[in-house]
Design a protein around this motif. Sequence first.
Motif, short mmCIF file in Angstrom:
data_model
loop_
_atom_site.label_atom_id
_atom_site.label_comp_id
_atom_site.label_asym_id
_atom_site.label_seq_id
_atom_site.Cartn_x
_atom_site.Cartn_y
_atom_site.Cartn_z
N MET A 223 0.84 -1.20 0.00
CA MET A 223 0.00 0.00 0.00
C MET A 223 0.88 1.25 0.00
O MET A 223 1.87 1.32 0.73
CB MET A 223 -0.91 -0.01 1.24
CG MET A 223 -1.84 1.20 1.35
SD MET A 223 -2.87 1.13 2.85
CE MET A 223 -3.88 -0.31 2.47
N PRO A 224 0.57 2.25 -0.80
CA PRO A 224 1.35 3.49 -0.81
C PRO A 224 1.38 4.13 0.58
O PRO A 224 0.38 4.12 1.31
CB PRO A 224 0.60 4.38 -1.80
CG PRO A 224 -0.12 3.42 -2.70
CD PRO A 224 -0.50 2.26 -1.82
N VAL A 225 2.51 4.70 0.94
CA VAL A 225 2.70 5.27 2.28
C VAL A 225 1.67 6.36 2.56
O VAL A 225 1.16 6.47 3.69
CB VAL A 225 4.13 5.82 2.42
CG1 VAL A 225 4.29 6.56 3.75
CG2 VAL A 225 5.15 4.70 2.31
N VAL A 226 1.33 7.15 1.57
CA VAL A 226 0.39 8.26 1.79
C VAL A 226 -1.01 7.77 2.16
O VAL A 226 -1.80 8.53 2.72
CB VAL A 226 0.31 9.16 0.54
CG1 VAL A 226 1.64 9.86 0.29
CG2 VAL A 226 -0.11 8.36 -0.69
N GLU A 227 -1.33 6.51 1.86
CA GLU A 227 -2.66 5.98 2.17
C GLU A 227 -2.71 5.27 3.52
O GLU A 227 -3.79 4.97 4.03
CB GLU A 227 -3.10 5.01 1.06
CG GLU A 227 -3.22 5.65 -0.32
CD GLU A 227 -3.60 4.63 -1.38
OE1 GLU A 227 -4.00 3.50 -0.99
OE2 GLU A 227 -3.50 4.94 -2.57
N LEU A 251 3.17 -1.95 13.24
CA LEU A 251 2.31 -0.87 12.78
C LEU A 251 3.06 0.46 12.81
O LEU A 251 2.94 1.27 11.87
CB LEU A 251 1.06 -0.78 13.65
CG LEU A 251 0.06 0.34 13.31
CD1 LEU A 251 -0.46 0.18 11.88
CD2 LEU A 251 -1.09 0.36 14.31
N ALA A 252 3.83 0.70 13.86
CA ALA A 252 4.59 1.95 13.96
C ALA A 252 5.54 2.09 12.78
O ALA A 252 5.69 3.18 12.21
CB ALA A 252 5.35 1.99 15.28
N GLY A 253 6.19 1.00 12.39
CA GLY A 253 7.10 1.07 11.25
C GLY A 253 6.35 1.17 9.93
O GLY A 253 6.79 1.89 9.02
N TRP A 254 5.23 0.48 9.82
CA TRP A 254 4.47 0.48 8.57
C TRP A 254 3.87 1.86 8.27
O TRP A 254 3.85 2.31 7.13
CB TRP A 254 3.37 -0.58 8.67
CG TRP A 254 2.47 -0.68 7.48
CD1 TRP A 254 2.75 -1.25 6.28
CD2 TRP A 254 1.11 -0.21 7.39
NE1 TRP A 254 1.66 -1.17 5.44
CE2 TRP A 254 0.64 -0.53 6.11
CE3 TRP A 254 0.26 0.45 8.27
CZ2 TRP A 254 -0.64 -0.21 5.69
CZ3 TRP A 254 -1.02 0.77 7.85
CH2 TRP A 254 -1.47 0.44 6.56
N LEU A 255 3.39 2.52 9.32
CA LEU A 255 2.79 3.84 9.11
C LEU A 255 3.80 4.87 8.63
O LEU A 255 3.44 5.81 7.92
CB LEU A 255 2.15 4.33 10.41
CG LEU A 255 0.86 3.63 10.86
CD1 LEU A 255 0.46 4.11 12.25
CD2 LEU A 255 -0.27 3.88 9.85
N GLN A 256 5.04 4.70 9.07
CA GLN A 256 6.09 5.68 8.78
C GLN A 256 5.65 7.09 9.19
O GLN A 256 5.91 8.08 8.52
CB GLN A 256 6.48 5.65 7.29
CG GLN A 256 7.08 4.32 6.87
CD GLN A 256 7.62 4.32 5.46
OE1 GLN A 256 8.09 5.35 4.96
NE2 GLN A 256 7.55 3.17 4.80
N GLY A 257 4.97 7.10 10.31
CA GLY A 257 4.49 8.36 10.87
C GLY A 257 4.17 8.12 12.34
O GLY A 257 4.40 7.04 12.88
#
Length: 536
Positions: A223-227, A251-257
């Motif tokens: 999934m694109p990071v922005v989504e 999840l913390a790493g996947w969100l990159q936010g």
Amino acid sequence: MSKFNRKVRNTDKDNTTWEGSASYVRDPRSELVLLAAVNMVGEQTFYEEAGERDARFTRLVRSVAVEHGEWTTRFVTWLRGEAQMRSASLVAAAEAVHARLAAGLHGGNRALVDAACARADEPGEFLAYWTARHGRALPKPVKRGLGDAVRRLYGERSLLKYDTDAHAFRFGDVLELIHAAPDPAKPWQGALFQHALDRRHGRASGVPEELPVMRARAELSAMPVVERQLMPTQPDGPEVLRGAGMTWEALAGWLQGPMDAAAWEAVLPSMGLMAQLRNLRNFDEAGVSDEAARLVMDRLCDPAEIARSRQFPYRFLSAYRAAPSLRWGHALERALDAATSNVPALPGRTLVLVDASGSMRGSVSGRSKVRHADVGALFGVALAHRGCDVELYGFADRPFRHELTPGGSVLGGIESFCARIGEVGYGTETVASLRATYRGHDRVVIVSDMQAFADWSAAGRRGERNTPVSEAIPAHVPMFGVNTTGYAQASIAPDTPNRYEIGGFSDKLFTMVGLLSGVGERRWPWEAVDVRDGDV
């Protein structure tokens, strides 16, 4: 497993504690059980360096394993299961098997290795320790025992959680070294093993259809990071994350936010209780709603959930101190009450002495803020709350009486007790404190690292004799030493009528108060009976 080494020195010189009080030598099995129950491998203690402590543990395991093979298997099973001592279990199994094979003893070694592994990353941890200590040659019992553990523990979610570059031995490495075949009862495990090998060697081009959780994770990863920030806010977000085996760390790493309130609330339902405990502060700081927090509080108030979580009781004290808001207080109180439900209801009058000396003010491990004195306070306060007639004292250079409000908070009682530690200095005047506080009680419980100061107060009557702790009260009165550290020296005489020493951090510590109360009868922790309503 990079927690080992340093010099070894003789700690039994002159047969005294580190502080000079008369001490006793335990038999090897008793010393091993007591040390193992409190041994955070590789951790410094007040009197014993990490390396010498680990070396003592290793020597004991190797000696006992050769002489008592079946006993050692039961010991390791208990240590990893009931006592919840992870690193100590792996070291014990590895050293026991190595010593037994060196002595030409080949039966039962496979079961020893399997008994030490209760989590899917532990076969790799075992191999890391074994190869560092004994080289890369793996005897057949080690391979077969690890194979049993791998078939039992390896699954999709464990592969996603533990098979990372941070581990020296990836799942694929373990599989190659031990030549493990999948469990025929798990038709998907063959595909899992092959995928683990392909991942390790960069050959994985896709995820097999037999592995739906890993396929779901792969879809999320694409999934694109922005989504991604929108996923936790979707109605089906929590279920999608659960279906992909998404832990809060992943999840913390996947969100990159940032992990905001929506992210925490989406992953909360799939978090284990220990992970929830460790993140109470993060929940508050992110602004997690009271409705979402209720999920955590309901689990903390459920005795069955607490029993399943198998947390050390002091974890709830640690969480209570770390959580910035008051909303968790009642739930943590209920959780601690459930975690200490094995405290026996002692008949008659009981004197409880909790050591608050300088050596007890060190933490139980390098990563913990909970001190040995806190563990002592927890045990003492819980016992006082459960007991019918308990007098609770803290002591160091001198004792102090700590009154508890009937029906009051255990957590509050612990905190008020700990606030008074600074009143009594840094020494360990155990004998003098016993003499000052014992008033015909039916039993005495001492929570301490058992490193009492020498006592010469009766020198004129005893011919300059250093009075042992065991002799500070009448011989017919039961004395229980709850040892929080497990040093080689024993302040309380072993194998002496009415004198008992136990140790550990789990709730089983409370059951063990009654373990050795049978005259002339030796019982080990795994042979414990429930003494909550029995006589001690």
